[in-house]
Design an enzyme around this catalytic site. Structure first.
Site, PDB file in Angstrom:
ATOM      1  N   ARG A 168       7.208  -9.298  15.366  1.00 43.94           N
ATOM      2  CA  ARG A 168       7.703  -7.993  14.943  1.00 43.94           C
ATOM      3  C   ARG A 168       6.707  -6.926  15.365  1.00 43.94           C
ATOM      4  O   ARG A 168       5.500  -7.169  15.396  1.00 43.94           O
ATOM      5  CB  ARG A 168       7.880  -7.996  13.425  1.00 43.94           C
ATOM      6  N   HIS A 207       0.848  -1.197   0.000  1.00 39.62           N
ATOM      7  CA  HIS A 207       0.000   0.000   0.000  1.00 39.62           C
ATOM      8  C   HIS A 207       0.883   1.247   0.000  1.00 39.62           C
ATOM      9  O   HIS A 207       2.078   1.160   0.275  1.00 39.62           O
ATOM     10  CB  HIS A 207      -0.892   0.024   1.255  1.00 39.62           C
ATOM     11  N   ASP A 222       0.810   5.186   1.871  1.00 41.66           N
ATOM     12  CA  ASP A 222       0.135   5.803   3.011  1.00 41.66           C
ATOM     13  C   ASP A 222      -0.605   7.059   2.553  1.00 41.66           C
ATOM     14  O   ASP A 222      -0.106   7.812   1.726  1.00 41.66           O
ATOM     15  CB  ASP A 222       1.158   6.192   4.093  1.00 41.66           C
ATOM     16  N   HIS A 235       4.769   0.031  -0.153  1.00 47.07           N
ATOM     17  CA  HIS A 235       5.509  -0.780   0.815  1.00 47.07           C
ATOM     18  C   HIS A 235       4.621  -1.847   1.413  1.00 47.07           C
ATOM     19  O   HIS A 235       3.390  -1.766   1.325  1.00 47.07           O
ATOM     20  CB  HIS A 235       6.127   0.115   1.896  1.00 47.07           C
TER      21      HIS A 235
HETATM   22  C1  LIG Z   1      -4.719   8.232   8.995  1.00 45.67           C
HETATM   23  C2  LIG Z   1      -4.941   7.045   8.468  1.00 45.67           C
HETATM   24  C3  LIG Z   1      -4.030   6.378   7.496  1.00 45.67           C
HETATM   25  C4  LIG Z   1      -4.547   4.961   7.465  1.00 45.67           C
HETATM   26  C5  LIG Z   1      -6.024   5.200   7.576  1.00 45.67           C
HETATM   27  C6  LIG Z   1      -6.097   6.172   8.758  1.00 45.67           C
HETATM   28  C7  LIG Z   1      -5.839   5.393  10.059  1.00 45.67           C
HETATM   29  C8  LIG Z   1      -5.073   4.073   9.816  1.00 45.67           C
HETATM   30  C9  LIG Z   1      -4.013   4.183   8.709  1.00 45.67           C
HETATM   31  C10 LIG Z   1      -3.538   2.835   8.175  1.00 45.67           C
HETATM   32  C11 LIG Z   1      -2.371   2.200   8.945  1.00 45.67           C
HETATM   33  C12 LIG Z   1      -1.969   0.860   8.303  1.00 45.67           C
HETATM   34  C13 LIG Z   1      -1.864   0.955   6.764  1.00 45.67           C
HETATM   35  C14 LIG Z   1      -3.083   1.702   6.183  1.00 45.67           C
HETATM   36  C15 LIG Z   1      -3.047   1.669   4.657  1.00 45.67           C
HETATM   37  C16 LIG Z   1      -4.345   1.167   6.816  1.00 45.67           C
HETATM   38  O1  LIG Z   1      -5.004   0.238   6.411  1.00 45.67           O
HETATM   39  O2  LIG Z   1      -4.615   1.888   7.979  1.00 45.67           O
HETATM   40  C17 LIG Z   1      -3.092   3.120   6.763  1.00 45.67           C
HETATM   41  C18 LIG Z   1      -4.157   4.098   6.255  1.00 45.67           C
HETATM   42  C19 LIG Z   1      -3.684   4.893   5.049  1.00 45.67           C
HETATM   43  O3  LIG Z   1      -2.562   5.381   5.014  1.00 45.67           O
HETATM   44  O4  LIG Z   1      -4.493   4.974   4.112  1.00 45.67           O
HETATM   45  O1  LIG Z   2       5.152  -2.658   9.804  1.00 42.50           O
HETATM   46  C1  LIG Z   2       5.694  -2.022   8.918  1.00 42.50           C
HETATM   47  O2  LIG Z   2       6.900  -2.073   8.711  1.00 42.50           O
HETATM   48  C2  LIG Z   2       4.882  -1.157   7.976  1.00 42.50           C
HETATM   49  C3  LIG Z   2       3.703  -0.517   8.638  1.00 42.50           C
HETATM   50  C4  LIG Z   2       2.965   0.374   7.707  1.00 42.50           C
HETATM   51  O3  LIG Z   2       3.230   0.418   6.538  1.00 42.50           O
HETATM   52  C5  LIG Z   2       1.869   1.227   8.209  1.00 42.50           C
HETATM   53  O4  LIG Z   2       1.508   1.136   9.404  1.00 42.50           O
HETATM   54  O5  LIG Z   2       1.356   2.029   7.399  1.00 42.50           O
HETATM   55 FE   LIG Z   3       2.274   2.108   5.527  1.00 38.16          FE
END
Ligand SMILES: C=C1C[C@]23C[C@H]1CC[C@H]2[C@@]12CCC[C@@](C)(C(=O)O1)[C@H]2[C@@H]3C(=O)O
Ligand SMILES: O=C(O)CCC(=O)C(=O)O
Ligand SMILES: [Fe+2]
Length: 357
Positions: free
Chosen positions: A282, A215, A217, A272
Site C-alpha cells: 500500500r 495518531h 496530525d 487515525h
Molecule cells: C510536518 C510534520 C508532521 C509530522 C511531523 C512533521 C513531518 C512528518 C509528519 C509525520 C508523518 C507521519 C505521521 C506523523 C505523526 C509522523 O510521525 O511524521 C506526522 C507528524 C505529525 O503530524 O505530527
Molecule cells: O497511510 C495512511 O493512510 C495514513 C498516513 C498518515 O496518517 C500520515 O502520513 O500522517
Molecule cells: Fe496522519
C-alpha cells in the site's frame, strides 16, 4: 528511533518478528455498528459544499472529497516517483536517511520512538525542495522526480487554500476579513507544508502488525492520497475504528491539531492509523499543511466569548511540532489553557504498544 533494532530489509521477511508484533485489541471490544457508518464523501462542486464540510468537520474531523480539480495524471506521477523511491535497495535509501533530529528524509515515522514495537512501513518526508535528498537517491535522474513533487505540492497548496476557506466559512469566519495571515488575496499563499510518502509492504501476518500507529496530525489539515489498497482507519468515538476505503480519484481530508486549536475545539483532530495487508503493498501520500513559521495559531476571536473561553494558548507550527516530538499524544494538553476540556480522546486507550513513562 526505537530501542529495538529494525530488520535491515523487513520487506523480504516470511514471518513476523516479535519486534513487529503488536497486541491488538480484538474488534469485539466495539459494537458491530462500526461497519454501518462511513466517512462522508463531499463533492466540491456541490453548491452546498460549505455546509457539508462544516458538518463533516464538526462530527467526524475527516471526509473524502471528489471533483476537487486535481488532475488524475498527477496522482499517477507521484505514485510512480514514490514506487521508484521505495523499490531502491536499502543501502541506497539509507543515503537519504533522516538525521536523528531532522525532519526530512527516509526512515521510520517520527512517532516511532514512542512505541515499544516497530511499524510495518517506510516513510520519506519532504520539507521544502527534495533536491538534495533526491540527488543522493538518483544521482543521474533526480530532476524529473523533483519536478513531479514540485507540481504535486503546488496543486495541493491550491486545494488546501480552498479547503481552509470552506472549513472556516462554515464557522462564519472569512479569510478576507478575519484571517490576516491568509494574505492579500486571502488564498493562504504564505502557508507551508511537508509531504510524507508512506509505503506499507505486503506483510506475512497483517493481523498482528501495525502500519502506522494511531495518531493525530500536527497540521491545520492533511490531504491524503491513497492507492487502491485499503488500510486507513479513523476512530469514531463510541463506535470504533472505521475503514476509509480508497475511492478512485478521491482525496481524504482530515482536521489536524492546529485546526482543532484555531476552531477552539469545534473541529476534532481525528485519531487515525494505517493497517497492512497480506498480499498487496500500500502507498499513501500525505500533504501536511500548516501556517508559515511566523504565524501564531490560537482560538479564533470569533469563536471566543464570555461563554466560550479560549481553550488553547497561541502556538507557532514549529513550537507545536517540538511539543509533539516531546510529548506525542499529550501535545494538545500541553498547549491547553487552564480550562478543563470535556470529551478529549485519550490516545493511550487505543495504542497498547505505547511506551509508558
Ligand atoms: C510536518 C510534520 C508532521 C509530522 C511531523 C512533521 C513531518 C512528518 C509528519 C509525520 C508523518 C507521519 C505521521 C506523523 C505523526 C509522523 O510521525 O511524521 C506526522 C507528524 C505529525 O503530524 O505530527
Ligand atoms: O497511510 C495512511 O493512510 C495514513 C498516513 C498518515 O496518517 C500520515 O502520513 O500522517
Ligand atoms: Fe496522519
Amino acid at each position: 528511533m526505537p530501542s529495538i533494532r529494525p530488520h535491515p530489509d523487513f520487506t523480504s521477511l516470511r514471518e513476523l518478528p516479535d519486534s513487529y508484533a503488536w497486541n491488538h485489541q480484538p474488534d469485539s471490544d466495539y459494537p458491530s455498528s462500526a461497519d454501518a457508518e462511513s466517512v462522508p464523501i463531499i463533492d466540491l462542486t456541490d453548491p452546498n459544499a460549505v455546509q457539508a464540510i462544516g458538518h463533516a468537520c464538526k462530527t467526524w474531523g475527516v471526509f473524502q472529497v471528489i471533483n476537487h480539480g486535481v488532475p488524475t495524471h498527477l496522482f499517477d506521477m507521484v505514485e510512480s516517483t514514490s514506487r521508484d523511491l521505495f523499490s531502491l535497495p536499502v543501502n541506497q535509501k539509507l543515503k537519504a536517511a533522516r538525521s536523528p533530529d531532522g525532519i526530512s528524509g527516509y526512515g521510520f515515522a517520527r512517532i516511532s520512538s514512542f512505541f515499544s514495537k516497530l511499524m510495518w512501513s517506510e516513510g520519506f518526508t519532504i520539507v521544502g525542495s527534495p533536491q538534495e535528498h533526491f540527488r543522493q537517491l538518483w544521482p543521474h535522474n533526480y530532476i524529473n522526480h523533483c519536478d513531479v513533487i514540485k507540481e504535486y505540492k503546488q496543486e495541493m497548496k491550491k486545494l488546501a487554500g480552498r479547503l481552509m476557506c470552506l472549513m472556516l466559512g462554515s464557522l462564519g469566519i472569512t479569510a478576507e476579513q478575519d484571517i490576516k495571515w491568509a494574505g492579500p488575496k486571502a488564498d493562504f499563499n504564505e502557508a507551508s507544508a511537508a509531504l510524507q510518502l508512506n509505503y506499507y509492504p505486503a506483510c506475512p501476518d497483517p493481523d498482528r502488525a501495525m502500519g502506522l500507529a494511531a495518531h493525530t496530525d500536527s497540521t491545520l489539515l492533511t490531504i491524503l492520497y491513497q492507492n487502491n489498497t485499503s488500510g486507513l482507519q479513523v476512530l469514531r468515538e463510541g463506535v470504533g475504528w472505521i475503514k476509509v476505503p480508497p475511492i478512485p480519484d478521491a482525496l481524504v481530508i482530515n482536521i489536524g491539531d492546529l485546526m482543532h486549536i484555531l476552531s477552539n475545539a469545534s473541529f476534532p483532530s481525528v485519531l487515525h492509523r494505517a493497517m497492512v495487508n497480506r498480499t498487496c503493498h500500500r502507498l499513501s501520500i500525505a500533504y501536511l499543511y500548516g501556517p508559515s513559521s511566523s504565524v501564531k495559531i490560537s482560538p479564533h476571536p470569533k469563536l471566543v466569548g464570555p461563554s466560550q473561553p479560549p481553550l488553547y494558548r497561541p502556538v507557532t507550527w514549529n513550537e507545536y511540532l517540538d511539543t509533539k516530538a516531546k510529548h506525542f499524544n499529550k501535545a494538545l494538553s500541553w498547549v491547553r489553557a487552564c480550562v478543563p476540556l470535556k470529551g478529549m480522546v485519550d490516545v493511550n486507550e487505543h495504542n497498547n504498544s505505547l511506551k509508558v513513562g
